[in-house]
Motif scaffolding. Sequence first.
Motif, short mmCIF file in Angstrom:
data_model
loop_
_atom_site.label_atom_id
_atom_site.label_comp_id
_atom_site.label_asym_id
_atom_site.label_seq_id
_atom_site.Cartn_x
_atom_site.Cartn_y
_atom_site.Cartn_z
N VAL A 135 0.54 9.12 -7.51
CA VAL A 135 1.36 8.55 -8.57
C VAL A 135 2.49 7.70 -8.00
CG1 VAL A 135 2.90 9.11 -10.49
CG2 VAL A 135 0.76 10.36 -10.21
N ALA A 136 3.07 8.13 -6.85
CA ALA A 136 4.21 7.42 -6.26
C ALA A 136 3.79 6.20 -5.44
CB ALA A 136 5.00 8.38 -5.37
N ARG A 137 2.50 5.96 -5.29
CA ARG A 137 2.06 4.82 -4.46
C ARG A 137 2.29 3.50 -5.21
NH1 ARG A 137 -3.82 4.43 -1.44
NH2 ARG A 137 -3.21 2.85 0.09
N ARG A 138 2.79 2.48 -4.48
CA ARG A 138 3.08 1.17 -5.05
C ARG A 138 1.93 0.20 -4.82
NH1 ARG A 138 8.48 -0.45 -2.15
NH2 ARG A 138 7.08 0.06 -0.39
N PRO A 139 1.80 -0.82 -5.66
CA PRO A 139 0.71 -1.79 -5.45
C PRO A 139 0.79 -2.49 -4.11
CG PRO A 139 1.62 -2.00 -7.65
CD PRO A 139 2.53 -1.07 -6.91
N GLN A 140 2.00 -2.81 -3.61
CA GLN A 140 2.10 -3.49 -2.33
C GLN A 140 1.70 -2.59 -1.16
OE1 GLN A 140 4.45 -3.29 -4.62
NE2 GLN A 140 6.45 -2.62 -3.81
N ASP A 141 1.73 -1.26 -1.37
CA ASP A 141 1.27 -0.36 -0.31
C ASP A 141 -0.25 -0.21 -0.32
OD1 ASP A 141 3.92 0.05 0.36
OD2 ASP A 141 4.11 1.81 -0.95
N ALA A 142 -0.86 -0.50 -1.45
CA ALA A 142 -2.31 -0.30 -1.57
C ALA A 142 -3.10 -1.55 -1.21
CB ALA A 142 -2.66 0.13 -3.00
N THR A 143 -2.49 -2.73 -1.26
CA THR A 143 -3.19 -3.99 -0.95
C THR A 143 -2.51 -4.69 0.22
OG1 THR A 143 -1.85 -5.19 -2.56
CG2 THR A 143 -3.94 -4.28 -3.34
N ARG A 144 -3.29 -5.51 0.89
CA ARG A 144 -2.77 -6.25 2.04
C ARG A 144 -3.46 -7.61 2.10
NH1 ARG A 144 -3.84 -3.75 7.87
NH2 ARG A 144 -5.93 -4.45 7.27
N ASN A 145 -2.67 -8.67 2.24
CA ASN A 145 -3.21 -10.02 2.33
C ASN A 145 -3.53 -10.34 3.79
OD1 ASN A 145 -2.94 -10.53 -0.43
ND2 ASN A 145 -0.79 -11.14 -0.19
N GLU A 146 -4.73 -10.80 4.05
CA GLU A 146 -5.18 -11.15 5.39
C GLU A 146 -5.77 -12.55 5.36
OE1 GLU A 146 -4.91 -9.55 8.20
OE2 GLU A 146 -4.17 -7.59 7.52
N GLN A 147 -5.62 -13.26 6.49
CA GLN A 147 -6.25 -14.57 6.68
C GLN A 147 -7.03 -14.55 7.99
OE1 GLN A 147 -3.19 -17.57 6.48
NE2 GLN A 147 -2.89 -17.33 4.27
N PRO A 148 -8.20 -13.98 7.97
CA PRO A 148 -8.98 -13.88 9.21
C PRO A 148 -9.49 -15.24 9.66
CG PRO A 148 -10.27 -13.13 7.35
CD PRO A 148 -8.90 -13.39 6.81
N GLU A 149 -9.63 -15.38 10.97
CA GLU A 149 -10.17 -16.62 11.52
C GLU A 149 -11.67 -16.70 11.23
OE1 GLU A 149 -9.20 -16.73 15.59
OE2 GLU A 149 -7.03 -16.63 15.29
N VAL A 150 -12.18 -17.91 11.39
CA VAL A 150 -13.58 -18.15 11.13
C VAL A 150 -14.42 -17.38 12.16
CG1 VAL A 150 -15.41 -19.86 10.93
CG2 VAL A 150 -13.09 -20.38 10.11
N GLY A 151 -15.38 -16.61 11.69
CA GLY A 151 -16.26 -15.86 12.59
C GLY A 151 -15.73 -14.49 12.95
N LYS A 152 -14.55 -14.14 12.47
CA LYS A 152 -13.97 -12.84 12.77
C LYS A 152 -13.76 -12.06 11.47
CE LYS A 152 -11.58 -14.17 17.01
NZ LYS A 152 -10.26 -14.19 17.73
N GLY A 153 -13.93 -10.76 11.58
CA GLY A 153 -13.75 -9.92 10.41
C GLY A 153 -12.33 -9.40 10.31
N VAL A 154 -12.10 -8.55 9.36
CA VAL A 154 -10.79 -7.95 9.13
C VAL A 154 -10.73 -6.62 9.84
CG1 VAL A 154 -9.19 -7.12 7.37
CG2 VAL A 154 -10.61 -9.11 6.90
N GLU A 155 -9.63 -6.39 10.56
CA GLU A 155 -9.44 -5.12 11.25
C GLU A 155 -8.79 -4.13 10.28
OE1 GLU A 155 -7.10 -5.70 14.69
OE2 GLU A 155 -8.55 -7.01 15.71
N LEU A 156 -9.45 -2.99 10.14
CA LEU A 156 -8.94 -1.95 9.23
C LEU A 156 -7.95 -1.03 9.95
CD1 LEU A 156 -12.26 -1.05 7.38
CD2 LEU A 156 -10.44 -2.58 6.64
#
Length: 204
Positions: A183-204
């Motif tokens: 309940v106390a979790r905020r939307p900005q804590d649950a989502t993250r904006n990423e701009q991965p380079e071409v050919g590379k994935g997102v690191e979790l």
Amino acid sequence: MMQIFAFYLFASIVIASGAFCIFARNPVHSVLWLILAFFNAAGLMLLVGAEFIAALLVIVYVGAVAVLFLFVVMMLDIDFAELRAGFMKNLPLGLLLALVLLAEIIFGIGAWSAGGMGEATAVVGPPAGGPSNIEALGTLLYTKYVFIFEAAGLVLLVAMVGAIVLTNRKRGGVRIQNIQEQVARRPQDATRNEQPEVGKGVEL
């Protein structure tokens, strides 16, 4: 005339359902035939004025026992060849028991007829002007036997709590839900904006 027709209808369906329950090759079908027999037995109880027993047959036996049988049979890995072999092996003993039961039924009907317990002495349903079957049973249960009834409920409660305590063990590696943290979790804590380079994935 209508009661006689209903009696023979319910009785014939009960006998046929019992026979199909025994001789059905699929255990699931046997349980379904058993449920049909329970329903028609409840109809017979209604004809003699025993509404409470009819309700028990439908609620307890059909709604709980037969459904439990059905789920257990469906979850088991049953070897039908082994079942048929066991049926043929125990067939002589089963036929002997069936003959004994048939002889007892014939003897009971003969004793009932010889003892003068015919239509003149038979009591069907509650007496005229008196309380119904369920009212009389409820009055007796909650007045004379109220302490025994409460003690039976207490025993069932203790059994239920004991079963929960015995099965509720702490297990490792189980993710427990934390409602307050969710309940106390905020939307900005649950989502993250990423701009991965071409050919590379997102690191979790």
